[in-house]
Scaffold this motif. Structure first.
Motif, PDB file in Angstrom:
ATOM      1  N   ARG A 154      57.845  65.330 -40.596  1.00 21.74           N
ATOM      2  CA  ARG A 154      57.547  66.694 -40.163  1.00 21.74           C
ATOM      3  C   ARG A 154      56.957  66.646 -38.753  1.00 21.74           C
ATOM      4  O   ARG A 154      56.332  67.591 -38.303  1.00 21.74           O
ATOM      5  N   SER A 155      57.198  65.529 -38.062  1.00 20.90           N
ATOM      6  CA  SER A 155      56.481  65.244 -36.816  1.00 20.90           C
ATOM      7  C   SER A 155      57.391  64.929 -35.632  1.00 20.90           C
ATOM      8  O   SER A 155      56.928  64.428 -34.616  1.00 20.90           O
ATOM      9  N   PHE A 156      58.689  65.219 -35.781  1.00 19.60           N
ATOM     10  CA  PHE A 156      59.620  64.934 -34.692  1.00 19.60           C
ATOM     11  C   PHE A 156      59.719  66.157 -33.779  1.00 19.60           C
ATOM     12  O   PHE A 156      60.699  66.891 -33.772  1.00 19.60           O
ATOM     13  N   GLY A 157      58.661  66.353 -32.994  1.00 18.76           N
ATOM     14  CA  GLY A 157      58.589  67.476 -32.062  1.00 18.76           C
ATOM     15  C   GLY A 157      57.594  67.178 -30.966  1.00 18.76           C
ATOM     16  O   GLY A 157      56.968  66.109 -30.929  1.00 18.76           O
ATOM     17  N   ALA A 158      57.422  68.137 -30.059  1.00 18.27           N
ATOM     18  CA  ALA A 158      56.580  67.928 -28.885  1.00 18.27           C
ATOM     19  C   ALA A 158      55.125  67.690 -29.258  1.00 18.27           C
ATOM     20  O   ALA A 158      54.410  66.985 -28.549  1.00 18.27           O
ATOM     21  N   GLN A 159      54.659  68.281 -30.344  1.00 20.39           N
ATOM     22  CA  GLN A 159      53.262  68.156 -30.746  1.00 20.39           C
ATOM     23  C   GLN A 159      53.099  67.160 -31.889  1.00 20.39           C
ATOM     24  O   GLN A 159      52.283  67.361 -32.783  1.00 20.39           O
ATOM     25  N   SER A 160      53.839  66.076 -31.854  1.00 19.36           N
ATOM     26  CA  SER A 160      53.826  65.106 -32.943  1.00 19.36           C
ATOM     27  C   SER A 160      52.442  64.511 -33.154  1.00 19.36           C
ATOM     28  O   SER A 160      51.754  64.139 -32.204  1.00 19.36           O
ATOM     29  N   GLN A 161      52.045  64.414 -34.425  1.00 14.52           N
ATOM     30  CA  GLN A 161      50.808  63.735 -34.799  1.00 14.52           C
ATOM     31  C   GLN A 161      51.086  62.376 -35.439  1.00 14.52           C
ATOM     32  O   GLN A 161      50.178  61.748 -35.980  1.00 14.52           O
ATOM     33  N   SER A 162      52.328  61.946 -35.361  1.00 12.98           N
ATOM     34  CA  SER A 162      52.740  60.689 -35.980  1.00 12.98           C
ATOM     35  C   SER A 162      53.199  59.713 -34.906  1.00 12.98           C
ATOM     36  O   SER A 162      54.159  59.992 -34.177  1.00 12.98           O
ATOM     37  N   ASP A 163      52.521  58.573 -34.820  1.00 15.13           N
ATOM     38  CA  ASP A 163      52.964  57.548 -33.871  1.00 15.13           C
ATOM     39  C   ASP A 163      54.341  57.022 -34.237  1.00 15.13           C
ATOM     40  O   ASP A 163      55.129  56.649 -33.358  1.00 15.13           O
ATOM     41  N   GLU A 164      54.631  56.980 -35.540  1.00 13.70           N
ATOM     42  CA  GLU A 164      55.952  56.520 -35.967  1.00 13.70           C
ATOM     43  C   GLU A 164      57.046  57.386 -35.351  1.00 13.70           C
ATOM     44  O   GLU A 164      58.044  56.867 -34.803  1.00 13.70           O
ATOM     45  N   ALA A 165      56.869  58.700 -35.434  1.00 18.21           N
ATOM     46  CA  ALA A 165      57.863  59.622 -34.890  1.00 18.21           C
ATOM     47  C   ALA A 165      57.877  59.580 -33.366  1.00 18.21           C
ATOM     48  O   ALA A 165      58.950  59.556 -32.749  1.00 18.21           O
ATOM     49  N   SER A 166      56.715  59.556 -32.743  1.00 13.39           N
ATOM     50  CA  SER A 166      56.642  59.576 -31.283  1.00 13.39           C
ATOM     51  C   SER A 166      57.305  58.353 -30.669  1.00 13.39           C
ATOM     52  O   SER A 166      58.043  58.465 -29.680  1.00 13.39           O
ATOM     53  N   LEU A 167      57.068  57.199 -31.249  1.00  7.28           N
ATOM     54  CA  LEU A 167      57.666  55.974 -30.708  1.00  7.28           C
ATOM     55  C   LEU A 167      59.181  55.967 -30.906  1.00  7.28           C
ATOM     56  O   LEU A 167      59.925  55.526 -30.023  1.00  7.28           O
ATOM     57  N   ALA A 168      59.648  56.451 -32.048  1.00  9.21           N
ATOM     58  CA  ALA A 168      61.091  56.517 -32.283  1.00  9.21           C
ATOM     59  C   ALA A 168      61.751  57.475 -31.301  1.00  9.21           C
ATOM     60  O   ALA A 168      62.801  57.159 -30.714  1.00  9.21           O
ATOM     61  N   MET A 169      61.161  58.650 -31.097  1.00 10.89           N
ATOM     62  CA  MET A 169      61.736  59.620 -30.165  1.00 10.89           C
ATOM     63  C   MET A 169      61.776  59.065 -28.750  1.00 10.89           C
ATOM     64  O   MET A 169      62.782  59.212 -28.038  1.00 10.89           O
ATOM     65  N   ALA A 170      60.706  58.422 -28.323  1.00  8.21           N
ATOM     66  CA  ALA A 170      60.651  57.876 -26.969  1.00  8.21           C
ATOM     67  C   ALA A 170      61.711  56.802 -26.769  1.00  8.21           C
ATOM     68  O   ALA A 170      62.363  56.740 -25.717  1.00  8.21           O
ATOM     69  N   PHE A 171      61.906  55.974 -27.773  1.00 13.64           N
ATOM     70  CA  PHE A 171      62.910  54.910 -27.661  1.00 13.64           C
ATOM     71  C   PHE A 171      64.320  55.486 -27.598  1.00 13.64           C
ATOM     72  O   PHE A 171      65.137  55.071 -26.763  1.00 13.64           O
ATOM     73  N   VAL A 172      64.616  56.441 -28.447  1.00 16.91           N
ATOM     74  CA  VAL A 172      65.951  57.046 -28.438  1.00 16.91           C
ATOM     75  C   VAL A 172      66.224  57.716 -27.090  1.00 16.91           C
ATOM     76  O   VAL A 172      67.339  57.623 -26.554  1.00 16.91           O
ATOM     77  N   ARG A 173      65.220  58.357 -26.511  1.00 18.69           N
ATOM     78  CA  ARG A 173      65.400  59.037 -25.222  1.00 18.69           C
ATOM     79  C   ARG A 173      65.729  58.077 -24.092  1.00 18.69           C
ATOM     80  O   ARG A 173      66.299  58.480 -23.067  1.00 18.69           O
ATOM     81  N   GLN A 174      65.392  56.820 -24.240  1.00 16.15           N
ATOM     82  CA  GLN A 174      65.678  55.831 -23.199  1.00 16.15           C
ATOM     83  C   GLN A 174      67.170  55.535 -23.066  1.00 16.15           C
ATOM     84  O   GLN A 174      67.594  54.949 -22.070  1.00 16.15           O
ATOM     85  N   HIS A 175      67.942  55.931 -24.029  1.00 17.39           N
ATOM     86  CA  HIS A 175      69.364  55.592 -24.054  1.00 17.39           C
ATOM     87  C   HIS A 175      70.187  56.782 -23.564  1.00 17.39           C
ATOM     88  O   HIS A 175      70.420  57.742 -24.302  1.00 17.39           O
ATOM     89  N   ALA A 176      70.597  56.696 -22.320  1.00 14.44           N
ATOM     90  CA  ALA A 176      71.388  57.778 -21.735  1.00 14.44           C
ATOM     91  C   ALA A 176      72.761  57.823 -22.386  1.00 14.44           C
ATOM     92  O   ALA A 176      73.339  56.800 -22.743  1.00 14.44           O
ATOM     93  N   GLY A 177      73.274  59.015 -22.538  1.00 16.38           N
ATOM     94  CA  GLY A 177      74.600  59.192 -23.118  1.00 16.38           C
ATOM     95  C   GLY A 177      74.577  60.237 -24.211  1.00 16.38           C
ATOM     96  O   GLY A 177      73.522  60.688 -24.667  1.00 16.38           O
ATOM     97  N   GLU A 178      75.756  60.612 -24.656  1.00 15.87           N
ATOM     98  CA  GLU A 178      75.912  61.635 -25.679  1.00 15.87           C
ATOM     99  C   GLU A 178      75.659  61.040 -27.061  1.00 15.87           C
ATOM    100  O   GLU A 178      76.331  60.092 -27.475  1.00 15.87           O
ATOM    101  N   VAL A 179      74.676  61.581 -27.782  1.00 16.90           N
ATOM    102  CA  VAL A 179      74.507  61.218 -29.187  1.00 16.90           C
ATOM    103  C   VAL A 179      75.472  62.084 -29.984  1.00 16.90           C
ATOM    104  O   VAL A 179      75.284  63.287 -30.111  1.00 16.90           O
TER     105      VAL A 179
END
Length: 310
Positions: A147-172
């Motif tokens: 419930r934490s995959f958003g701008a105001q995430s309170q979960s380090d698990e979600a924040s780290l996953a989102m940041a890593f995925v964003r590093q990969h340029a291209g169309e998902v």
């Protein structure tokens, strides 16, 4: 289809009052390590196909809670090509949902090389390692990562996953998030959530069988249908209840309900992928073995990618 267990009052907190720090601490002290992230997840990642590479994308430091420090790992296509679409697979957002993790690992071993010729693959097999070890839905802060995959995430698990995925340029192009629905949703996790939030819990029917949760904003019914048809060759699909629902949601089609993933902060809403689904395997069914549960997760990924590429 199982009947909902009797609604009951959770043993921590006062009915109607959200948890404070003391209640969260009491809850945390009751959690115990029950299996090994190192042995069951990290060690298998030491032998990935030649077409893949393992990347350490972050660290979860829970030493402040007298808990371990966890390294987080992803597997991606070694020959990453900017002109190919990205297929994202996430598992273990809820660490207790075993086949989400083991199914992702099985896909890496059995199918990764075949699909890496057509797409860029990015697999995060266990986003919540403490949850995996304690067979838990939340992280040590009593926060639900899914419930934490958003701008105001309170979960380090979600924040780290989102940041890593964003590093990969291209169309998902495709994002498949691997989950389970278990009997413990009624016996533990939903009552605990209600207690934490100071609300009243009402258990739901746990569907006996596999189902999918599509995205309300981009349901892609043909994509969902192709996956259901593939999974039928592996395990049985959940039937709707007497109200035409699965987990309280009206059926969109056989074996499929839809949620607004992004507004709910769900993992499946973290990208702009056209084709998105969340799997829900039912491991407590007397008609499904652990091997079938893992195989169903693999079948979903393969069918989803096949449909998207076609």
């Amino acid at each position: 289809m199982t009947n909902p267990t009797q609604d009951f009052i959770y043993h921590i907190g006062i009915v109607g009052n959200p948890w404070g720090d003391s209640e969260k601490q009491q809850w945390l002290t009751e959690q115990q390590i029950k299996r090994s992230y190192q042995d069951q997840v990290v060690t298998p990642l030491q032998q990935v196909p030649d077409t893949a590479e393992v990347v350490n994308y972050g660290t979860l430091d829970y030493s402040a809670f007298n808990l371990p420090v966890y390294s987080l790992f992803a597997v991606r296509s070694k020959n990453w090509q900017a002109d190919k679409p990205i297929v994202l697979v996430t598992g273990g957002v809820h660490g207790y949902e075993t086949s989400g993790v083991q199914g992702a690992l099985q896909f890496i071993q059995e199918e990764f090389s075949r699909y890496s010729k057509q797409v860029n693959l990015l697999v995060l097999p266990c986003i919540s390692p403490w949850g995996y070890e304690t067979i838990n839905r939340w992280n040590p802060k009593a926060v639900d990562p899914n419930r934490s995959f958003g701008a105001q995430s309170q979960s380090d698990e979600a924040s780290l996953a989102m940041a890593f995925v964003r590093q990969h340029a291209g169309e998902v192009l495709v994002h498949i998030d691997l989950h389970e629905t278990t009997d413990s949703d009624n016996s533990e996790f939903r009552p605990a959530k209600a207690a934490r939030d100071g609300t009243v819990n009402h258990n739901w029917n746990i569907p006996d069988g596999f189902y999918l949760v599509g995205d309300t904003d981009k349901p892609e019914p043909g994509f969902q249908r192709a996956i259901i048809e593939a999974v039928q060759n592996v395990t049985h699909i959940a039937e709707a209840d007497e109200n035409g629902c699965l987990i309280g949601e009206k059926l969109a089609q056989f074996g499929v309900v839809n949620y607004p993933k992004r507004s709910l902060g769900l993992c499946g809403g973290m990208t702009d992928a056209k084709f998105v689904t969340t799997t829900e395997v039912y491991p407590d069914s007397p008609k499904a073995s652990p091997e079938q549960c893992n195989a169903a997760q693999v079948a979903v990924i393969c069918a989803g990618v096949d449909f998207a590429l076609a």
